[in-house]
Design a protein around this motif. Sequence first.
Motif, PDB file in Angstrom:
ATOM      1  N   UNK A   8       2.741   2.901   0.530  1.00  0.00           N
ATOM      2  CA  UNK A   8       1.187   3.153  -0.631  1.00  0.00           C
ATOM      3  C   UNK A   8       1.081   4.423  -0.776  1.00  0.00           C
ATOM      4  N   UNK A   9       1.904   5.615   0.478  1.00  0.00           N
ATOM      5  CA  UNK A   9       1.754   6.551  -0.035  1.00  0.00           C
ATOM      6  C   UNK A   9       2.282   7.473  -1.592  1.00  0.00           C
ATOM      7  N   UNK A  10       3.340   7.097  -2.291  1.00  0.00           N
ATOM      8  CA  UNK A  10       2.909   6.837  -3.452  1.00  0.00           C
ATOM      9  C   UNK A  10       3.031   5.387  -4.656  1.00  0.00           C
ATOM     10  N   UNK A  11       2.179   5.085  -4.440  1.00  0.00           N
ATOM     11  CA  UNK A  11       1.545   4.284  -5.805  1.00  0.00           C
ATOM     12  C   UNK A  11       0.455   5.399  -6.304  1.00  0.00           C
ATOM     13  N   UNK A  12       0.305   4.705  -8.059  1.00  0.00           N
ATOM     14  CA  UNK A  12      -0.228   6.021  -8.473  1.00  0.00           C
ATOM     15  C   UNK A  12      -1.569   5.443  -9.073  1.00  0.00           C
ATOM     16  N   UNK A  13      -2.569   6.093  -9.785  1.00  0.00           N
ATOM     17  CA  UNK A  13      -3.847   5.258 -10.776  1.00  0.00           C
ATOM     18  C   UNK A  13      -3.129   4.845 -11.756  1.00  0.00           C
ATOM     19  N   UNK A  14      -3.131   3.715 -12.504  1.00  0.00           N
ATOM     20  CA  UNK A  14      -2.621   2.709 -13.173  1.00  0.00           C
ATOM     21  C   UNK A  14      -1.542   2.191 -12.814  1.00  0.00           C
ATOM     22  N   UNK A  15      -0.919   2.350 -11.760  1.00  0.00           N
ATOM     23  CA  UNK A  15       0.586   0.572 -11.197  1.00  0.00           C
ATOM     24  C   UNK A  15       0.125  -0.560 -10.468  1.00  0.00           C
ATOM     25  N   UNK A  16       0.445  -1.433 -10.750  1.00  0.00           N
ATOM     26  CA  UNK A  16      -0.055  -2.547 -11.376  1.00  0.00           C
ATOM     27  C   UNK A  16       0.671  -3.142  -9.646  1.00  0.00           C
ATOM     28  N   UNK A  17      -0.189  -3.848  -9.082  1.00  0.00           N
ATOM     29  CA  UNK A  17      -0.030  -4.372  -8.123  1.00  0.00           C
ATOM     30  C   UNK A  17      -0.953  -5.941  -7.877  1.00  0.00           C
ATOM     31  N   UNK A  18      -0.041  -6.893  -7.239  1.00  0.00           N
ATOM     32  CA  UNK A  18      -0.180  -8.305  -7.091  1.00  0.00           C
ATOM     33  C   UNK A  18      -1.578  -8.799  -6.264  1.00  0.00           C
ATOM     34  N   UNK A  19      -2.236  -9.401  -5.850  1.00  0.00           N
ATOM     35  CA  UNK A  19      -3.387  -9.872  -5.534  1.00  0.00           C
ATOM     36  C   UNK A  19      -2.863 -11.203  -4.866  1.00  0.00           C
ATOM     37  N   UNK A  20      -4.422 -11.491  -4.217  1.00  0.00           N
ATOM     38  CA  UNK A  20      -3.931 -12.834  -3.066  1.00  0.00           C
ATOM     39  C   UNK A  20      -3.847 -13.998  -3.800  1.00  0.00           C
ATOM     40  N   UNK A  21      -4.675 -14.415  -5.000  1.00  0.00           N
ATOM     41  CA  UNK A  21      -4.831 -15.161  -5.908  1.00  0.00           C
ATOM     42  C   UNK A  21      -3.149 -15.039  -7.152  1.00  0.00           C
ATOM     43  N   UNK A  22      -2.084 -13.999  -6.682  1.00  0.00           N
ATOM     44  CA  UNK A  22      -1.467 -13.763  -7.483  1.00  0.00           C
ATOM     45  C   UNK A  22      -1.156 -13.021  -9.025  1.00  0.00           C
ATOM     46  N   UNK A  23      -2.407 -12.660  -9.282  1.00  0.00           N
ATOM     47  CA  UNK A  23      -2.373 -12.273 -10.600  1.00  0.00           C
ATOM     48  C   UNK A  23      -2.414 -10.237 -10.184  1.00  0.00           C
ATOM     49  N   UNK A  24      -2.136 -10.242 -11.506  1.00  0.00           N
ATOM     50  CA  UNK A  24      -1.189  -9.035 -11.494  1.00  0.00           C
ATOM     51  C   UNK A  24      -2.833  -8.060 -11.947  1.00  0.00           C
ATOM     52  N   UNK A  25      -3.381  -6.765 -10.901  1.00  0.00           N
ATOM     53  CA  UNK A  25      -4.542  -5.562 -11.708  1.00  0.00           C
ATOM     54  C   UNK A  25      -3.957  -4.327 -11.380  1.00  0.00           C
ATOM     55  N   UNK A  26      -4.330  -3.993 -11.504  1.00  0.00           N
ATOM     56  CA  UNK A  26      -3.742  -1.823 -11.654  1.00  0.00           C
ATOM     57  C   UNK A  26      -4.902  -1.424 -10.994  1.00  0.00           C
ATOM     58  N   UNK A  27      -4.189  -0.039 -10.336  1.00  0.00           N
ATOM     59  CA  UNK A  27      -5.190   0.427  -8.577  1.00  0.00           C
ATOM     60  C   UNK A  27      -5.740   1.225 -10.059  1.00  0.00           C
ATOM     61  N   UNK A  28      -7.485   1.569  -9.875  1.00  0.00           N
ATOM     62  CA  UNK A  28      -7.890   2.203 -10.326  1.00  0.00           C
ATOM     63  C   UNK A  28      -8.274   3.460 -10.059  1.00  0.00           C
ATOM     64  N   UNK A  29      -8.349   3.450  -8.582  1.00  0.00           N
ATOM     65  CA  UNK A  29      -8.452   5.220  -7.861  1.00  0.00           C
ATOM     66  C   UNK A  29      -7.410   4.677  -6.058  1.00  0.00           C
ATOM     67  N   UNK A  30      -7.624   5.956  -6.220  1.00  0.00           N
ATOM     68  CA  UNK A  30      -6.940   6.611  -4.404  1.00  0.00           C
ATOM     69  C   UNK A  30      -8.086   6.848  -3.483  1.00  0.00           C
TER      70      UNK A  30
END
Length: 512
Positions: free
Chosen positions: A400-422
């Motif tokens: 988690x400490x290496x995550x950056x804004x714009x990285x794409x993560x998996x959500x609970x529904x299985x979708x891929x969403x972007x990280x918008x803020x840290x």
Amino acid sequence: MQSIDAEVYRRYFRHCRFKGGNKTTVNNTSTYTPTPYELEMQQQEANYSKAIAPNALELNNLAMNVLKNSLGTVQVDYNGMNKTAQNQIANATNGMNGLIGSNNAASSAVNNTLGSTANQYSQLAGQTAGQLGNLSGTYTNANVAANNAFSNAGNTYGSLAQGNLPTAYRQNMENSISSALNNTIGKTISGLGNRGVLNSSVASAALNDIEKNAADSVAQQYQNNINQVANLTGQQASAAQQQMSNSFNTAGQLGNLIQQQHSLQGDALSQQAQAAQQRYTNSMNTNSQNSGLLSNLINSATTPITTASVAQEAAQTPASNLWNMSLGLNGATNNALVAAAGKGTTNSTQTSTTSGGGGGFLSGLFGGAVSGLAGGLGSAWGCFPAGTMVKMGDGSEKAIEHIEVGDEVKTDSGKTEKVVKLMEPHYNDVYAVICEKGHTNTTTTQPLMKPDGSYIEMGNLKIGTELKNVGKVQSIVYSGERRVYDLQVDGENNYIADGFTAQGGDDSFWTA
């Protein structure tokens, strides 16, 4: 808040939740009253957690240092090694293709040689057959000539046996005798008559004597002629026999010479074919050995990578063992507490509060099941410590400490969403939550998803509470103060942390 010294903020304000404006919140809450025995177990576990927390943290830090040292000792350039292996495999493959071409060329060469040899042998056989055929004709002609000579001789012998001379021979003999008589007797008698010496009686007597002598001479000559003709005929038959025998001997000798020549040429062609076959065999054997060497090169190309991987894994094993030991201490629990939990009474109440900050002071910590763990520690922002693994959009995991804004993560529904803020990282108290199918470390106010899709803050968990994907809670243990992080995700605003579905944060929760 931005102007407060970071260390002062960490020490005195890190448990405070700052939110702008006043608001009224109506809460339906349940108050759990534990039994005295459960309270005693809670206190014992809290005491145990406080006792082992420094040891767990020490093991954790030691594991981190060992890992750093091991990574520094075993530096592996996998990209370079993979490139070298790929080049080695490509070169060996090209060599294998070259061997295939060499095999094909050798096969073509031996087939051409064998085909040429077969043609030459066929031509040789044809020539030999022709020569032997000519000899057979010569033999036949000699045999016919000899048979004709024998037949003529037989006919001549047959005529002689009957007293008959050959017609031409007889005519010549008669003409010779007649001419001799005319030239001798006739002239004598005619001379005597002209001189008046010859009278009839004398002439008759003289003629009789001459005729008798002539007859005897003719008979004798006739017999001599028959013998002479018989000898000539015999000589002709012997000559025909000798000529036929000579023809047979000559034909036999020529036949033997032809057979010998054919045998010698056939042997030469056979040796030529055997030499071509041997060259082909030698080429195949050499190429087979080279193929084995190239196969060994292909098989050994990845050996350095495997060896380096094993070495690196071996170097990391001590750190991994220390890390597991630290988790074992963090996750230690008291079975007696598990047996005693949930035996108390629960009262449901509805409250209405108005505040500018929101959030009680560890209200209902762990649903009252383990409130002894955090008495007086205060509230915390919902977040996770360093080392928490977040599931990325491509299926991999990232700390988690290496995550950056714009990285794409998996959500609970299985979708891929972007990280918008840290969230701005800060220090906070962290607790280890151990469930049936997984464990993580988080702060008390971090919302975690239940199987029905609703969220529950970690501070409200009880032993036996079921969380989505990880099963029922088995233990919650204080894990010390750490630097923590949080994400805001587009769309559903949740993410998967260590297998737990966590609700993402936002500005209203992170900032004043």
